[in-house]
Motif scaffolding. Structure first.
Motif, PDB file in Angstrom:
ATOM      1  N   PHE A   1       0.830  -1.196   0.000  1.00 40.05           N
ATOM      2  CA  PHE A   1       0.000   0.000   0.000  1.00 40.05           C
ATOM      3  C   PHE A   1       0.869   1.253   0.000  1.00 40.05           C
ATOM      4  CE2 PHE A   1      -2.198   3.362   2.420  1.00 40.05           C
ATOM      5  CZ  PHE A   1      -3.159   3.671   1.471  1.00 40.05           C
ATOM      6  N   GLU A   2       1.914   1.265   0.810  1.00 43.85           N
ATOM      7  CA  GLU A   2       2.817   2.417   0.879  1.00 43.85           C
ATOM      8  C   GLU A   2       3.467   2.678  -0.485  1.00 43.85           C
ATOM      9  OE1 GLU A   2       2.794  -0.121   3.140  1.00 43.85           O
ATOM     10  OE2 GLU A   2       1.779   1.049   4.701  1.00 43.85           O
ATOM     11  N   GLU A   3       3.881   1.628  -1.161  1.00 46.23           N
ATOM     12  CA  GLU A   3       4.468   1.778  -2.494  1.00 46.23           C
ATOM     13  C   GLU A   3       3.425   2.289  -3.491  1.00 46.23           C
ATOM     14  OE1 GLU A   3       7.907  -1.672  -2.525  1.00 46.23           O
ATOM     15  OE2 GLU A   3       5.794  -2.282  -2.613  1.00 46.23           O
ATOM     16  N   SER A   4       2.179   1.880  -3.322  1.00 41.54           N
ATOM     17  CA  SER A   4       1.126   2.347  -4.232  1.00 41.54           C
ATOM     18  C   SER A   4       0.914   3.854  -4.098  1.00 41.54           C
ATOM     19  CB  SER A   4      -0.186   1.593  -3.999  1.00 41.54           C
ATOM     20  OG  SER A   4      -0.871   2.057  -2.842  1.00 41.54           O
ATOM     21  N   LEU A   5       1.119   4.397  -2.898  1.00 45.52           N
ATOM     22  CA  LEU A   5       0.996   5.841  -2.695  1.00 45.52           C
ATOM     23  C   LEU A   5       2.115   6.593  -3.416  1.00 45.52           C
ATOM     24  CD1 LEU A   5      -0.023   5.977   1.076  1.00 45.52           C
ATOM     25  CD2 LEU A   5      -1.508   6.172  -0.950  1.00 45.52           C
ATOM     26  N   VAL A   6       3.322   6.024  -3.407  1.00 39.25           N
ATOM     27  CA  VAL A   6       4.443   6.609  -4.149  1.00 39.25           C
ATOM     28  C   VAL A   6       4.131   6.576  -5.640  1.00 39.25           C
ATOM     29  CG1 VAL A   6       6.890   6.327  -4.748  1.00 39.25           C
ATOM     30  CG2 VAL A   6       6.140   6.021  -2.383  1.00 39.25           C
ATOM     31  N   PHE A   7       3.623   5.446  -6.115  1.00 35.28           N
ATOM     32  CA  PHE A   7       3.262   5.272  -7.529  1.00 35.28           C
ATOM     33  C   PHE A   7       2.183   6.289  -7.927  1.00 35.28           C
ATOM     34  CE2 PHE A   7       1.704   2.542 -11.122  1.00 35.28           C
ATOM     35  CZ  PHE A   7       2.914   2.454 -11.782  1.00 35.28           C
ATOM     36  N   GLU A   8       1.191   6.483  -7.058  1.00 35.50           N
ATOM     37  CA  GLU A   8       0.130   7.461  -7.314  1.00 35.50           C
ATOM     38  C   GLU A   8       0.727   8.862  -7.436  1.00 35.50           C
ATOM     39  OE1 GLU A   8      -4.127   8.120  -5.347  1.00 35.50           O
ATOM     40  OE2 GLU A   8      -2.502   8.800  -4.016  1.00 35.50           O
ATOM     41  N   ARG A   9       1.623   9.220  -6.528  1.00 34.86           N
ATOM     42  CA  ARG A   9       2.250  10.545  -6.541  1.00 34.86           C
ATOM     43  C   ARG A   9       3.053  10.763  -7.829  1.00 34.86           C
ATOM     44  NH1 ARG A   9       3.222  10.550  -1.663  1.00 34.86           N
ATOM     45  NH2 ARG A   9       5.202   9.449  -1.643  1.00 34.86           N
ATOM     46  N   ILE A  10       3.766   9.734  -8.278  1.00 32.59           N
ATOM     47  CA  ILE A  10       4.524   9.830  -9.531  1.00 32.59           C
ATOM     48  C   ILE A  10       3.576  10.062 -10.703  1.00 32.59           C
ATOM     49  CG2 ILE A  10       5.922   8.514 -11.184  1.00 32.59           C
ATOM     50  CD1 ILE A  10       7.288   7.217  -8.693  1.00 32.59           C
ATOM     51  N   HIS A  11       2.458   9.343 -10.726  1.00 32.16           N
ATOM     52  CA  HIS A  11       1.470   9.545 -11.792  1.00 32.16           C
ATOM     53  C   HIS A  11       0.949  10.981 -11.784  1.00 32.16           C
ATOM     54  CE1 HIS A  11       1.196   5.191 -12.402  1.00 32.16           C
ATOM     55  NE2 HIS A  11       0.598   5.501 -13.533  1.00 32.16           N
ATOM     56  N   GLU A  12       0.609  11.477 -10.614  1.00 33.48           N
ATOM     57  CA  GLU A  12       0.085  12.837 -10.510  1.00 33.48           C
ATOM     58  C   GLU A  12       1.116  13.852 -11.007  1.00 33.48           C
ATOM     59  OE1 GLU A  12      -1.853  15.893  -7.239  1.00 33.48           O
ATOM     60  OE2 GLU A  12      -1.069  13.966  -6.557  1.00 33.48           O
ATOM     61  N   GLN A  13       2.341  13.720 -10.563  1.00 31.10           N
ATOM     62  CA  GLN A  13       3.403  14.634 -10.992  1.00 31.10           C
ATOM     63  C   GLN A  13       3.625  14.558 -12.500  1.00 31.10           C
ATOM     64  OE1 GLN A  13       6.556  13.241  -8.474  1.00 31.10           O
ATOM     65  NE2 GLN A  13       5.914  14.495  -6.733  1.00 31.10           N
ATOM     66  N   SER A  14       3.576  13.361 -13.047  1.00 38.59           N
ATOM     67  CA  SER A  14       3.786  13.183 -14.490  1.00 38.59           C
ATOM     68  C   SER A  14       2.684  13.847 -15.295  1.00 38.59           C
ATOM     69  CB  SER A  14       3.867  11.702 -14.845  1.00 38.59           C
ATOM     70  OG  SER A  14       4.994  11.106 -14.248  1.00 38.59           O
ATOM     71  N   TYR A  15       1.434  13.620 -14.912  1.00 39.69           N
ATOM     72  CA  TYR A  15       0.323  14.271 -15.617  1.00 39.69           C
ATOM     73  C   TYR A  15       0.483  15.785 -15.588  1.00 39.69           C
ATOM     74  CZ  TYR A  15      -2.760  10.289 -16.533  1.00 39.69           C
ATOM     75  OH  TYR A  15      -3.323   9.148 -17.021  1.00 39.69           O
ATOM     76  N   ARG A  16       0.791  16.327 -14.423  1.00 42.98           N
ATOM     77  CA  ARG A  16       0.945  17.783 -14.300  1.00 42.98           C
ATOM     78  C   ARG A  16       2.119  18.292 -15.142  1.00 42.98           C
ATOM     79  NH1 ARG A  16      -2.656  19.522 -10.618  1.00 42.98           N
ATOM     80  NH2 ARG A  16      -3.208  18.156  -8.887  1.00 42.98           N
TER      81      ARG A  16
END
Length: 94
Positions: free
Chosen positions: A49-64
């Motif tokens: 779950f903790e790694e999934s939060l990092v993955f989510e943050r990377i996705h958000e940063q990439s889209y932006r």
């Protein structure tokens, strides 16, 4: 995935990202569906779950970084999330 794994982005992928960004192939306003607070490992999904939060943050940063406007879809019941998406689409269509 390359960023998450700390590996270089392959040239072919970088070129395709450049093309779709330049040509605005996709809608610039996108729904960003947040985690629901759990992540159960499967044979394919092997992250915590903790790694999934990092993955989510990377996705958000990439889209932006590539100029997309994110419409946040926070954690919640499926019906509430679906209604938020439907309402946003309906408002956009007006």
């Amino acid at each position: 995935m390359s960023v998450y794994l700390g590996r270089p982005v392959p040239d072919a992928l970088a070129a395709e990202i450049e093309r779709i960004t330049r040509e605005r192939v996709y809608e610039q306003r996108v729904f960003f569906v947040r985690t629901i607070g759990i992540c159960e490992p499967t044979a394919v999904r092997r992250i915590s779950f903790e790694e999934s939060l990092v993955f989510e943050r990377i996705h958000e940063q990439s889209y932006r970084r590539f100029g997309y406007e994110l419409v946040d879809v926070p954690a919640g019941p499926v019906a509430v999330r679906a209604a938020l998406i439907a309402d946003t689409i309906a408002q956009t269509a007006r």
